[in-house]
Design a protein around this motif. Structure first.
Motif, short mmCIF file in Angstrom:
data_model
loop_
_atom_site.label_atom_id
_atom_site.label_comp_id
_atom_site.label_asym_id
_atom_site.label_seq_id
_atom_site.Cartn_x
_atom_site.Cartn_y
_atom_site.Cartn_z
N GLY A 55 -21.83 5.91 26.02
CA GLY A 55 -22.73 7.05 26.07
C GLY A 55 -23.79 7.10 24.99
N ARG A 56 -23.77 6.14 24.07
CA ARG A 56 -24.79 6.14 23.01
C ARG A 56 -26.13 5.74 23.61
NH1 ARG A 56 -23.06 7.03 17.90
NH2 ARG A 56 -24.89 6.06 16.98
N VAL A 57 -27.18 6.39 23.12
CA VAL A 57 -28.53 6.21 23.65
C VAL A 57 -29.36 5.41 22.64
CG1 VAL A 57 -30.63 7.42 24.39
CG2 VAL A 57 -28.36 8.39 24.88
N ALA A 58 -30.06 4.40 23.14
CA ALA A 58 -30.94 3.59 22.31
C ALA A 58 -32.31 3.53 22.97
CB ALA A 58 -30.38 2.18 22.14
N LEU A 59 -33.33 3.45 22.16
CA LEU A 59 -34.69 3.34 22.68
C LEU A 59 -35.00 1.88 22.99
CD1 LEU A 59 -36.54 5.66 20.15
CD2 LEU A 59 -35.92 6.19 22.50
N THR A 60 -35.69 1.68 24.10
CA THR A 60 -36.23 0.36 24.41
C THR A 60 -37.47 0.16 23.54
OG1 THR A 60 -37.66 1.24 26.14
CG2 THR A 60 -35.44 0.50 26.82
N GLU A 61 -38.05 -1.02 23.55
CA GLU A 61 -39.26 -1.23 22.75
C GLU A 61 -40.39 -0.29 23.18
OE1 GLU A 61 -41.43 -2.10 19.70
OE2 GLU A 61 -39.36 -2.77 19.92
N PRO A 62 -40.66 -0.13 24.50
CA PRO A 62 -41.68 0.85 24.89
C PRO A 62 -41.29 2.27 24.47
CG PRO A 62 -41.22 -0.62 26.73
CD PRO A 62 -40.20 -0.91 25.66
N GLY A 63 -40.01 2.59 24.52
CA GLY A 63 -39.54 3.90 24.10
C GLY A 63 -39.75 4.12 22.61
N ARG A 64 -39.52 3.07 21.82
CA ARG A 64 -39.74 3.17 20.37
C ARG A 64 -41.22 3.44 20.07
NH1 ARG A 64 -36.47 1.31 16.41
NH2 ARG A 64 -34.39 0.70 17.02
N ARG A 65 -42.09 2.71 20.74
CA ARG A 65 -43.53 2.90 20.49
C ARG A 65 -43.97 4.31 20.88
NH1 ARG A 65 -43.78 -2.34 22.73
NH2 ARG A 65 -44.48 -1.48 24.71
N TYR A 66 -43.51 4.76 22.03
CA TYR A 66 -43.90 6.09 22.51
C TYR A 66 -43.33 7.18 21.60
CZ TYR A 66 -44.93 9.65 26.09
OH TYR A 66 -45.41 10.73 26.78
N ALA A 67 -42.06 7.07 21.25
CA ALA A 67 -41.42 8.07 20.40
C ALA A 67 -42.06 8.12 19.01
CB ALA A 67 -39.93 7.78 20.28
N ALA A 68 -42.37 6.95 18.45
CA ALA A 68 -43.01 6.92 17.13
C ALA A 68 -44.37 7.59 17.18
CB ALA A 68 -43.14 5.47 16.64
N ARG A 69 -45.10 7.37 18.27
CA ARG A 69 -46.41 8.01 18.42
C ARG A 69 -46.26 9.53 18.54
NH1 ARG A 69 -51.47 7.27 18.89
NH2 ARG A 69 -52.75 8.59 20.19
N LEU A 70 -45.30 9.97 19.35
CA LEU A 70 -45.06 11.41 19.49
C LEU A 70 -44.74 12.04 18.14
CD1 LEU A 70 -42.82 11.48 22.69
CD2 LEU A 70 -45.13 12.43 22.49
N TRP A 71 -43.88 11.39 17.37
CA TRP A 71 -43.48 11.93 16.07
C TRP A 71 -44.66 11.94 15.10
CZ3 TRP A 71 -40.89 15.34 14.02
CH2 TRP A 71 -40.43 15.32 12.71
N ARG A 72 -45.51 10.91 15.15
CA ARG A 72 -46.70 10.89 14.30
C ARG A 72 -47.66 12.03 14.68
NH1 ARG A 72 -51.94 7.88 14.09
NH2 ARG A 72 -52.52 7.93 11.90
N CYS A 73 -47.85 12.23 15.96
CA CYS A 73 -48.72 13.32 16.42
C CYS A 73 -48.16 14.67 15.99
CB CYS A 73 -48.88 13.27 17.94
SG CYS A 73 -49.84 11.86 18.52
N HIS A 74 -46.87 14.85 16.12
CA HIS A 74 -46.23 16.10 15.72
C HIS A 74 -46.47 16.36 14.24
CE1 HIS A 74 -42.95 19.17 16.04
NE2 HIS A 74 -42.94 18.96 14.74
N ARG A 75 -46.23 15.35 13.42
CA ARG A 75 -46.41 15.50 11.97
C ARG A 75 -47.86 15.77 11.62
NH1 ARG A 75 -44.22 10.37 11.66
NH2 ARG A 75 -45.80 9.89 10.12
N ALA A 76 -48.79 15.11 12.32
CA ALA A 76 -50.21 15.31 12.04
C ALA A 76 -50.63 16.74 12.38
CB ALA A 76 -51.06 14.32 12.83
N LEU A 77 -50.20 17.22 13.53
CA LEU A 77 -50.53 18.59 13.92
C LEU A 77 -49.91 19.59 12.96
CD1 LEU A 77 -50.15 18.14 17.76
CD2 LEU A 77 -52.25 18.87 16.58
N ARG A 78 -48.68 19.36 12.57
CA ARG A 78 -48.01 20.25 11.61
C ARG A 78 -48.75 20.25 10.27
NH1 ARG A 78 -42.28 18.46 10.57
NH2 ARG A 78 -43.33 17.07 9.14
N ALA A 79 -49.15 19.06 9.81
CA ALA A 79 -49.88 18.97 8.54
C ALA A 79 -51.21 19.71 8.61
CB ALA A 79 -50.10 17.50 8.17
#
Length: 130
Positions: free
Chosen positions: A57-81
């Motif tokens: 049941g453990r969930v891991a990101l695929t390479e495309p998932g890693r790229r997309y998630a990292a971008r989402l997190w960067r956008c979130h942090r930028a907007l918050r900043a």
């Protein structure tokens, strides 16, 4: 809640725990949702090729998932900043609004905002607090 929120949550937990996979229950706890909601979102993310789930049941990101998630997190942090630093919005309010905004903005608009923030010297922190 958007499936992107679940993807971002998986990424954040992976970063926080320095682990390559996470438990669904940890995603549910972070987002304040049921495990059933997480399982439904994970199923959709699997169908899009962003995550894999092992037999335990453990969930891991695929390479495309890693790229997309990292971008989402960067956008979130930028907007918050931007909201806290440039507009003086309370950090708790800014965090929630950044989450809403990151889903509403087009990729082009987000790229332009990121470039603007960089030009203005806004620091996009790497913390996991929000």
């Amino acid at each position: 809640m958007a499936n992107e929120d679940y993807l971002e949550a998986v990424w954040r937990i992976m970063l926080e725990r320095d682990d390559d996979s996470v438990r669904s229950v940890d995603v549910a706890e972070l987002l304040g949702v049921s495990k059933a909601s997480v399982n439904k979102a994970i199923s959709t993310l699997k169908n899009h090729g962003y995550v894999e789930q092992n037999r335990y049941g453990r969930v891991a990101l695929t390479e495309p998932g890693r790229r997309y998630a990292a971008r989402l997190w960067r956008c979130h942090r930028a907007l918050r900043a931007f909201l806290t630093g440039d507009l003086g919005v309370d950090p708790a309010v800014a965090d929630g609004e950044a989450c809403e905004m990151e889903h509403a903005l087009s990729q082009d608009t987000m790229d332009r905002l990121l470039a603007y923030l960089e030009r203005e010297g806004t620091v996009v922190d790497g913390d996991l607090d929000g």
